[in-house]
Design a protein around this motif. Structure first.
Motif, PDB file in Angstrom:
ATOM      1  N   LYS A 206     104.151  10.858  44.407  1.00 47.35           N
ATOM      2  CA  LYS A 206     104.990  11.446  45.752  1.00 47.35           C
ATOM      3  C   LYS A 206     104.917  13.099  45.573  1.00 47.35           C
ATOM      4  O   LYS A 206     104.618  13.703  46.652  1.00 47.35           O
ATOM      5  CB  LYS A 206     106.323  11.075  45.850  1.00 47.35           C
TER       6      LYS A 206
ATOM      7  N   GLN B 215     101.350  14.185  46.307  1.00 46.97           N
ATOM      8  CA  GLN B 215     100.848  14.174  47.745  1.00 46.97           C
ATOM      9  C   GLN B 215     101.812  15.225  48.691  1.00 46.97           C
ATOM     10  O   GLN B 215     101.224  15.897  49.531  1.00 46.97           O
ATOM     11  CB  GLN B 215     101.446  12.844  48.477  1.00 46.97           C
ATOM     12  N   LEU B 216     103.060  15.701  48.154  1.00 54.59           N
ATOM     13  CA  LEU B 216     103.609  16.850  48.740  1.00 54.59           C
ATOM     14  C   LEU B 216     102.920  17.993  48.386  1.00 54.59           C
ATOM     15  O   LEU B 216     102.900  18.920  49.406  1.00 54.59           O
ATOM     16  CB  LEU B 216     105.048  16.545  48.357  1.00 54.59           C
ATOM     17  N   ASN B 217     102.523  18.229  47.148  1.00 58.13           N
ATOM     18  CA  ASN B 217     101.952  19.423  46.890  1.00 58.13           C
ATOM     19  C   ASN B 217     100.637  19.657  47.379  1.00 58.13           C
ATOM     20  O   ASN B 217     100.213  20.844  48.368  1.00 58.13           O
ATOM     21  CB  ASN B 217     101.589  19.395  45.516  1.00 58.13           C
TER      22      ASN B 217
ATOM     23  N   GLU C 224     100.115  18.526  50.613  1.00 57.40           N
ATOM     24  CA  GLU C 224     100.266  18.915  52.126  1.00 57.40           C
ATOM     25  C   GLU C 224     100.586  20.388  52.172  1.00 57.40           C
ATOM     26  O   GLU C 224     100.478  21.197  52.823  1.00 57.40           O
ATOM     27  CB  GLU C 224     101.434  17.791  52.495  1.00 57.40           C
TER      28      GLU C 224
ATOM     29  N   SER D 165      95.051  11.086  52.788  1.00 55.15           N
ATOM     30  CA  SER D 165      96.197  12.037  53.124  1.00 55.15           C
ATOM     31  C   SER D 165      96.272  12.033  54.524  1.00 55.15           C
ATOM     32  O   SER D 165      95.516  12.083  55.325  1.00 55.15           O
ATOM     33  CB  SER D 165      95.494  13.556  52.723  1.00 55.15           C
TER      34      SER D 165
ATOM     35  N   ILE E 287     107.963  13.615  55.027  1.00 55.41           N
ATOM     36  CA  ILE E 287     107.868  15.102  53.967  1.00 55.41           C
ATOM     37  C   ILE E 287     107.788  16.382  55.217  1.00 55.41           C
ATOM     38  O   ILE E 287     107.869  17.618  54.690  1.00 55.41           O
ATOM     39  CB  ILE E 287     106.605  15.002  52.842  1.00 55.41           C
ATOM     40  N   THR E 288     107.880  16.039  56.312  1.00 54.82           N
ATOM     41  CA  THR E 288     107.703  17.202  57.332  1.00 54.82           C
ATOM     42  C   THR E 288     108.815  18.068  57.180  1.00 54.82           C
ATOM     43  O   THR E 288     108.427  19.298  57.418  1.00 54.82           O
ATOM     44  CB  THR E 288     107.671  16.504  58.667  1.00 54.82           C
TER      45      THR E 288
ATOM     46  N   LYS F 299     110.439  19.131  54.447  1.00 50.28           N
ATOM     47  CA  LYS F 299     110.148  19.851  53.572  1.00 50.28           C
ATOM     48  C   LYS F 299     108.924  20.836  53.653  1.00 50.28           C
ATOM     49  O   LYS F 299     108.885  22.011  53.401  1.00 50.28           O
ATOM     50  CB  LYS F 299     109.777  19.191  52.264  1.00 50.28           C
ATOM     51  N   ARG F 300     107.891  20.281  54.224  1.00 53.64           N
ATOM     52  CA  ARG F 300     106.861  21.179  54.798  1.00 53.64           C
ATOM     53  C   ARG F 300     107.319  22.296  55.710  1.00 53.64           C
ATOM     54  O   ARG F 300     106.619  23.371  55.522  1.00 53.64           O
ATOM     55  CB  ARG F 300     105.853  20.375  55.515  1.00 53.64           C
TER      56      ARG F 300
END
Length: 184
Positions: free
Chosen positions: A67, A70-72, A74, A108, A114-115, A117-118
């Protein structure tokens, strides 16, 4: 693809809805985002962590690593889009309006999990000086940790043991002296 789908990538491929692609209704920011995933080979990172999850299936930490990776990814793709197009608010609204219901496990993609945080990371700014100070602070911290955590304390135990032997030796001599005194 013929079915309705959000843009996503896997390996060197970007998957788009065929009708949206032909009508040119997919924004350039989304292309840029997915192209960043392809250029930086983010799918290989995901495949690697998936392999680790298979080998170490009993360790739940790898699920959190995936997780985080993947967040990194993005964050990296979002940063590239913001640098290229220079319109943060439009890109943020584009992310919010993109249908994120479908999730592709190894690809991806854009999703609502996660939007938030993005969106926060896109508007966050840090000065180069504060970034440098944080990085420079790691060096003394790591040095102190190595110094204090890698100390061998066996020598102290030996000193204690030799002191005990001396005490025992002295007490033995005292016992012998007291025995001699009792005999005489």
């Amino acid at each position: 693809l013929n079915q309705e789908t959000i843009p996503h990538t896997f390996l060197n491929y970007i998957f788009l809805n065929k009708e949206s692609y032909n009508n040119r209704t997919i924004e350039n920011e989304l292309y840029e985002h997915e192209l960043t995933h392809v250029n930086q080979k983010h799918s290989y990172d995901i495949l690697f962590i998936e392999t680790l999850k298979i080998v170490f299936w009993f360790n739940p930490v790898f699920y959190f690593y995936k997780k985080a990776i993947q967040l990194n990814h993005e964050f990296i793709a979002d940063e590239k889009v913001v640098e290229t197009h220079k319109n943060v608010s439009f890109y943020q609204s584009l992310l919010l309006n993109t249908n994120g219901n479908a999730t592709y496990y190894l690809a991806s993609n854009l999703n609502y999990l996660i939007t938030k945080k993005r969106l926060i990371m896109m508007t966050k700014t840090t000065s180069k000086f504060s970034g440098f100070i944080k990085k420079a602070g790691i060096v003394p911290l790591m040095t102190l940790m190595v110094y204090f955590l890698c100390t061998d304390i066996v020598a102290q135990e030996k000193i204690i043991n030799t002191q005990k032997k001396e005490i025992n030796k002295n007490s033995s001599l005292n016992n012998i002296d007291t025995i001699k005194k009792k005999k005489s």
